[in-house]
Design a protein around this motif. Structure first.
Motif, PDB file in Angstrom:
ATOM      1  N   GLU A   1       0.907  -1.223   0.037  1.00 16.81           N
ATOM      2  CA  GLU A   1      -0.067   0.025  -0.110  1.00 16.81           C
ATOM      3  C   GLU A   1       0.619   1.431   0.012  1.00 16.81           C
ATOM      4  OE1 GLU A   1      -3.366   0.062  -0.147  1.00 16.81           O
ATOM      5  OE2 GLU A   1      -3.480  -2.141  -0.203  1.00 16.81           O
ATOM      6  N   LEU A   2       0.580   2.289  -1.004  1.00 22.37           N
ATOM      7  CA  LEU A   2       1.168   3.486  -1.005  1.00 22.37           C
ATOM      8  C   LEU A   2       1.238   4.370   0.238  1.00 22.37           C
ATOM      9  CD1 LEU A   2       0.511   4.851  -4.462  1.00 22.37           C
ATOM     10  CD2 LEU A   2       2.555   3.755  -3.548  1.00 22.37           C
ATOM     11  N   SER A   3       0.411   4.184   1.072  1.00 25.21           N
ATOM     12  CA  SER A   3       0.038   4.857   2.382  1.00 25.21           C
ATOM     13  C   SER A   3       1.009   4.226   3.535  1.00 25.21           C
ATOM     14  CB  SER A   3      -1.361   4.960   2.728  1.00 25.21           C
ATOM     15  OG  SER A   3      -2.065   3.688   2.767  1.00 25.21           O
ATOM     16  N   ASP A   4       1.523   2.999   3.254  1.00 26.12           N
ATOM     17  CA  ASP A   4       2.258   2.218   4.458  1.00 26.12           C
ATOM     18  C   ASP A   4       3.376   1.711   3.664  1.00 26.12           C
ATOM     19  OD1 ASP A   4       2.550   1.281   6.943  1.00 26.12           O
ATOM     20  OD2 ASP A   4       1.722  -0.659   6.543  1.00 26.12           O
ATOM     21  N   LEU A   5       3.971   2.098   2.580  1.00 25.68           N
ATOM     22  CA  LEU A   5       5.248   1.839   1.950  1.00 25.68           C
ATOM     23  C   LEU A   5       6.307   2.118   2.626  1.00 25.68           C
ATOM     24  CD1 LEU A   5       5.408  -0.346  -0.359  1.00 25.68           C
ATOM     25  CD2 LEU A   5       5.870   1.462  -1.898  1.00 25.68           C
ATOM     26  N   ASN A   6       7.268   1.422   3.240  1.00 25.76           N
ATOM     27  CA  ASN A   6       8.363   1.585   3.863  1.00 25.76           C
ATOM     28  C   ASN A   6       9.559   0.924   3.442  1.00 25.76           C
ATOM     29  OD1 ASN A   6      10.385   3.034   5.392  1.00 25.76           O
ATOM     30  ND2 ASN A   6       9.644   2.251   7.419  1.00 25.76           N
ATOM     31  N   ILE A   7      10.310   1.000   2.330  1.00 19.72           N
ATOM     32  CA  ILE A   7      11.137   0.474   1.954  1.00 19.72           C
ATOM     33  C   ILE A   7      12.443   0.897   1.563  1.00 19.72           C
ATOM     34  CG2 ILE A   7      11.864  -1.289  -0.125  1.00 19.72           C
ATOM     35  CD1 ILE A   7       8.961  -1.641  -0.720  1.00 19.72           C
ATOM     36  N   GLY A   8      13.654   0.388   2.269  1.00 21.71           N
ATOM     37  CA  GLY A   8      14.917   1.125   2.257  1.00 21.71           C
ATOM     38  C   GLY A   8      15.757   0.147   1.235  1.00 21.71           C
ATOM     39  N   LEU A   9      16.959   0.950   0.685  1.00 24.80           N
ATOM     40  CA  LEU A   9      17.552   0.114  -0.323  1.00 24.80           C
ATOM     41  C   LEU A   9      18.234  -1.179   0.185  1.00 24.80           C
ATOM     42  CD1 LEU A   9      18.978   0.384  -2.924  1.00 24.80           C
ATOM     43  CD2 LEU A   9      20.725   1.630  -2.035  1.00 24.80           C
ATOM     44  N   ALA A  10      18.673  -0.995   1.371  1.00 26.56           N
ATOM     45  CA  ALA A  10      19.236  -2.048   2.095  1.00 26.56           C
ATOM     46  C   ALA A  10      18.297  -3.426   2.284  1.00 26.56           C
ATOM     47  CB  ALA A  10      19.705  -1.720   3.310  1.00 26.56           C
ATOM     48  N   ASP A  11      16.930  -3.092   2.514  1.00 30.74           N
ATOM     49  CA  ASP A  11      16.107  -4.116   2.720  1.00 30.74           C
ATOM     50  C   ASP A  11      15.812  -4.748   1.463  1.00 30.74           C
ATOM     51  OD1 ASP A  11      15.670  -3.498   5.343  1.00 30.74           O
ATOM     52  OD2 ASP A  11      14.106  -2.005   4.900  1.00 30.74           O
ATOM     53  N   VAL A  12      15.746  -3.987   0.018  1.00 28.57           N
ATOM     54  CA  VAL A  12      15.373  -4.580  -1.189  1.00 28.57           C
ATOM     55  C   VAL A  12      16.700  -5.409  -1.599  1.00 28.57           C
ATOM     56  CG1 VAL A  12      15.259  -3.763  -3.499  1.00 28.57           C
ATOM     57  CG2 VAL A  12      13.993  -2.538  -1.835  1.00 28.57           C
ATOM     58  N   ILE A  13      18.118  -5.045  -1.460  1.00 29.74           N
ATOM     59  CA  ILE A  13      19.199  -5.659  -1.902  1.00 29.74           C
ATOM     60  C   ILE A  13      19.169  -6.976  -1.001  1.00 29.74           C
ATOM     61  CG2 ILE A  13      21.619  -5.625  -1.770  1.00 29.74           C
ATOM     62  CD1 ILE A  13      21.409  -2.751  -2.539  1.00 29.74           C
ATOM     63  N   VAL A  14      18.923  -6.782   0.295  1.00 33.28           N
ATOM     64  CA  VAL A  14      19.184  -8.118   1.022  1.00 33.28           C
ATOM     65  C   VAL A  14      18.062  -9.174   0.703  1.00 33.28           C
ATOM     66  CG1 VAL A  14      18.819  -8.991   3.387  1.00 33.28           C
ATOM     67  CG2 VAL A  14      20.427  -7.168   2.926  1.00 33.28           C
ATOM     68  N   THR A  15      16.759  -8.761   0.585  1.00 38.07           N
ATOM     69  CA  THR A  15      15.821  -9.618   0.364  1.00 38.07           C
ATOM     70  C   THR A  15      15.909 -10.293  -1.028  1.00 38.07           C
ATOM     71  OG1 THR A  15      14.055  -8.320   1.508  1.00 38.07           O
ATOM     72  CG2 THR A  15      13.297  -9.867  -0.333  1.00 38.07           C
ATOM     73  N   ALA A  16      16.340  -9.604  -2.075  1.00 42.99           N
ATOM     74  CA  ALA A  16      16.596 -10.076  -3.526  1.00 42.99           C
ATOM     75  C   ALA A  16      17.841 -11.130  -3.378  1.00 42.99           C
ATOM     76  CB  ALA A  16      16.907  -8.859  -4.365  1.00 42.99           C
ATOM     77  N   LEU A  17      18.777 -10.715  -2.610  1.00 39.06           N
ATOM     78  CA  LEU A  17      19.916 -11.618  -2.623  1.00 39.06           C
ATOM     79  C   LEU A  17      19.757 -12.838  -1.941  1.00 39.06           C
ATOM     80  CD1 LEU A  17      22.953  -9.241  -1.766  1.00 39.06           C
ATOM     81  CD2 LEU A  17      22.634 -10.621  -3.817  1.00 39.06           C
ATOM     82  N   SER A  18      18.912 -12.785  -0.662  1.00 41.89           N
ATOM     83  CA  SER A  18      18.461 -13.759  -0.009  1.00 41.89           C
ATOM     84  C   SER A  18      17.784 -14.974  -0.928  1.00 41.89           C
ATOM     85  CB  SER A  18      17.720 -13.492   1.298  1.00 41.89           C
ATOM     86  OG  SER A  18      18.721 -12.775   2.165  1.00 41.89           O
ATOM     87  N   LYS A  19      16.925 -14.522  -1.476  1.00 41.45           N
ATOM     88  CA  LYS A  19      16.129 -15.261  -2.575  1.00 41.45           C
ATOM     89  C   LYS A  19      16.611 -16.150  -3.442  1.00 41.45           C
ATOM     90  CE  LYS A  19      11.418 -12.975  -1.705  1.00 41.45           C
ATOM     91  NZ  LYS A  19      10.432 -12.361  -2.170  1.00 41.45           N
TER      92      LYS A  19
END
Length: 205
Positions: free
Chosen positions: A134-152
């Motif tokens: 949800e745009l009103s509750d979207l809280n994504i940091g660059l570190a979170d995106v990279i870690v999640t993508a690498l982990s998967k």
């Protein structure tokens, strides 16, 4: 305001050698915003991303090229995006030890090993980075995106890698054989085999 979505196309070049293309539709109806687009970037110099990566993960990029295919949709205040990244000739190094150790603690294997495992025969790394919420509750940091993508990505590749390193080529082949067997068992069009009870040989069909 006309609620009919308007089409748009943006095309150009960054840094002389990086073609960029974005096309899609945008709707500006009363009390409702919608956006849908696909985008593509080729051969973007990753050195320009290094300051952001250092701030987020304590790791600098010395060299590399990024190609990106993206599909994004915003509807009913909800964002859904699919990003396919390909990184060529990527070289990284640690600048902030404290931040880098935090990254190491969030990955299933050390970063250097992770990158080695993810490289294909050409030395390239492919990552899938979906983002949704949800745009009103979207809280994504660059570190979170990279870690999640690498982990998967690591989780998908670690099993055959460990099978090879722990059991050798035979273990890797056995792992692949098990996977092939499972996929065959899921098929509904396999031929049936008839035989008489107690027979030691199968009849030709």
């Amino acid at each position: 305001i006309d609620p009919t979505p308007a089409k748009f196309t943006i095309a150009g070049t960054l840094n002389t050698y990086t073609p960029v293309e974005i096309k899609g539709t945008v709707g500006l109806g009363a009390h409702r915003f919608s956006l849908q687009h696909t985008g593509r970037i080729d051969n973007f110099p990753m050195l320009q991303l290094s300051p952001y990566l250092v701030g987020a993960l304590g790791t600098a990029i010395d060299s590399g090229r990024l190609s990106l295919k993206s599909a994004l949709e915003i509807r009913e205040n909800r964002l859904s995006a699919r990003n396919e990244l390909r990184m060529d000739e990527l070289v990284v190094r640690t600048l902030d030890t404290e931040e880098a150790e935090k990254l190491q603690g969030q990955l299933p294997v050390p970063l250097d090993m992770a990158l080695s495992m993810l490289r294909d025969s050409d030395g390239s790394i492919d990552l899938s980075v979906p983002i949704e919420g949800e745009l009103s509750d979207l809280n994504i940091g660059l570190a979170d995106v990279i870690v999640t993508a690498l982990s998967k990505a690591i989780s998908a590749s670690v099993a055959p890698y460990l099978a090879y390193t722990a059991l050798g080529p035979g273990g890797a082949l056995a792992y692949l054989g098990i996977g092939l067997g499972k996929s065959l068992l899921k098929r509904a069009d396999l031929p049936s085999i008839s035989f008489a009870p107690g027979a030691s040989q199968l009849e030709d069909t």
